[in-house]
Design an enzyme around this catalytic site. Sequence first.
Site, PDB file in Angstrom:
ATOM      1  N   GLU A  41       0.690  -0.717   0.032  1.00 27.06           N
ATOM      2  CA  GLU A  41       0.071  -0.063   0.439  1.00 27.06           C
ATOM      3  C   GLU A  41       0.775   0.835   0.139  1.00 27.06           C
ATOM      4  O   GLU A  41       1.844   1.546   0.988  1.00 27.06           O
ATOM      5  CB  GLU A  41      -1.233   0.231   1.338  1.00 27.06           C
ATOM      6  CG  GLU A  41      -1.646   1.552   1.126  1.00 27.06           C
ATOM      7  CD  GLU A  41      -2.598   1.493   3.046  1.00 27.06           C
ATOM      8  OE1 GLU A  41      -3.331   1.923   2.480  1.00 27.06           O
ATOM      9  OE2 GLU A  41      -1.429   0.346   3.201  1.00 27.06           O
ATOM     10  N   LYS A 113      -9.739   1.703  -2.300  1.00 22.11           N
ATOM     11  CA  LYS A 113      -9.836   0.966  -1.600  1.00 22.11           C
ATOM     12  C   LYS A 113     -10.914   1.232  -0.994  1.00 22.11           C
ATOM     13  O   LYS A 113     -11.476   2.424  -0.689  1.00 22.11           O
ATOM     14  CB  LYS A 113      -8.351   1.509  -0.256  1.00 22.11           C
ATOM     15  CG  LYS A 113      -8.809   1.005   1.297  1.00 22.11           C
ATOM     16  CD  LYS A 113      -7.800   1.546   1.964  1.00 22.11           C
ATOM     17  CE  LYS A 113      -7.185   1.065   3.538  1.00 22.11           C
ATOM     18  NZ  LYS A 113      -6.583   2.402   3.763  1.00 22.11           N
ATOM     19  N   CYS A 154      -5.014  -2.971   3.308  1.00 22.42           N
ATOM     20  CA  CYS A 154      -4.707  -2.666   4.374  1.00 22.42           C
ATOM     21  C   CYS A 154      -6.004  -3.441   4.906  1.00 22.42           C
ATOM     22  O   CYS A 154      -6.459  -4.328   5.756  1.00 22.42           O
ATOM     23  CB  CYS A 154      -4.354  -1.473   3.758  1.00 22.42           C
ATOM     24  SG  CYS A 154      -2.991  -1.026   5.938  1.00 22.42           S
TER      25      CYS A 154
END
Length: 275
Positions: A41, A113, A154
């Site tokens: 990330e 995300k 994440c």
Amino acid sequence: MGRAAVFQMTSGIDPAANAEALVGAIGAAAMGGASMLFTPEMSGLVDRDRSRAAKNIVPEDDSPVLAAVRNCAADAGIWVALGSLPVKRQDGRWANRSFVIDGAGAIAARYDKIHMFDVDLATGESWRESSAYAPGEQVVTVQTPLGRLGIAVCYDLRFPALFEALGRARCDLIAIPAAFTVPTGKAHWHVLQRARAIEASAYVVAAAQTGHHADGRDTYGHSLVVDPWGDILLDMGDSPAGLGFAEVDSARITAIRSQLPSLANKRPMPGVTAS
């Protein structure tokens, strides 16, 4: 299926330096026989100072880091799961966007995300990703040389519904690039990564940021490759930036799904009855 390379990074506040590191890793991964490289990330910029970071967050078409990775992937003939970059959207907000780049340098898939990291930790660390970033709205999979790849980033790791969807899509592997904090990493990183691999009967490839960054933060490291049984094939620990390799075997996926067909046995959940 093939060999995966995993790049553990300590990205900083200079996109040019981060791009140079990525280009070096792409070449080394290809030389090491990998058909695909996975990066963490925020590979292109780790900067918690948003005023300073804003100068380097541009639309994807203007991103020098993305351009460098695409050009190098084409030169090396290797696919790259570029963990994520901060990019400016048309509405002016930012997206934490993951890219899958094919061996000709074309963008094969994009994933924004979905889950924003808005937390206050007992250590005193406070994060409000949603104050600058807009959440994504699409679950994304893409066919790659290593099989069908599902993408998460994440904090997404903590939300089983996303992985339920990726399991239904019969992903062979799932990329979970991250920049995990040290306290949450120590507590939850390994157990959650292994759980996601087991639930989906798929490989998990989790390239991570590590060490002390120029913006002052510390990240946990421990880039992982986990097989569909939950066995850890690669753990890069808290070592400095570097490259690791692991084999991804389609026969292993088939054998485990045959032995323990949890995906085939899955049933819709009835509503909750409260009393």
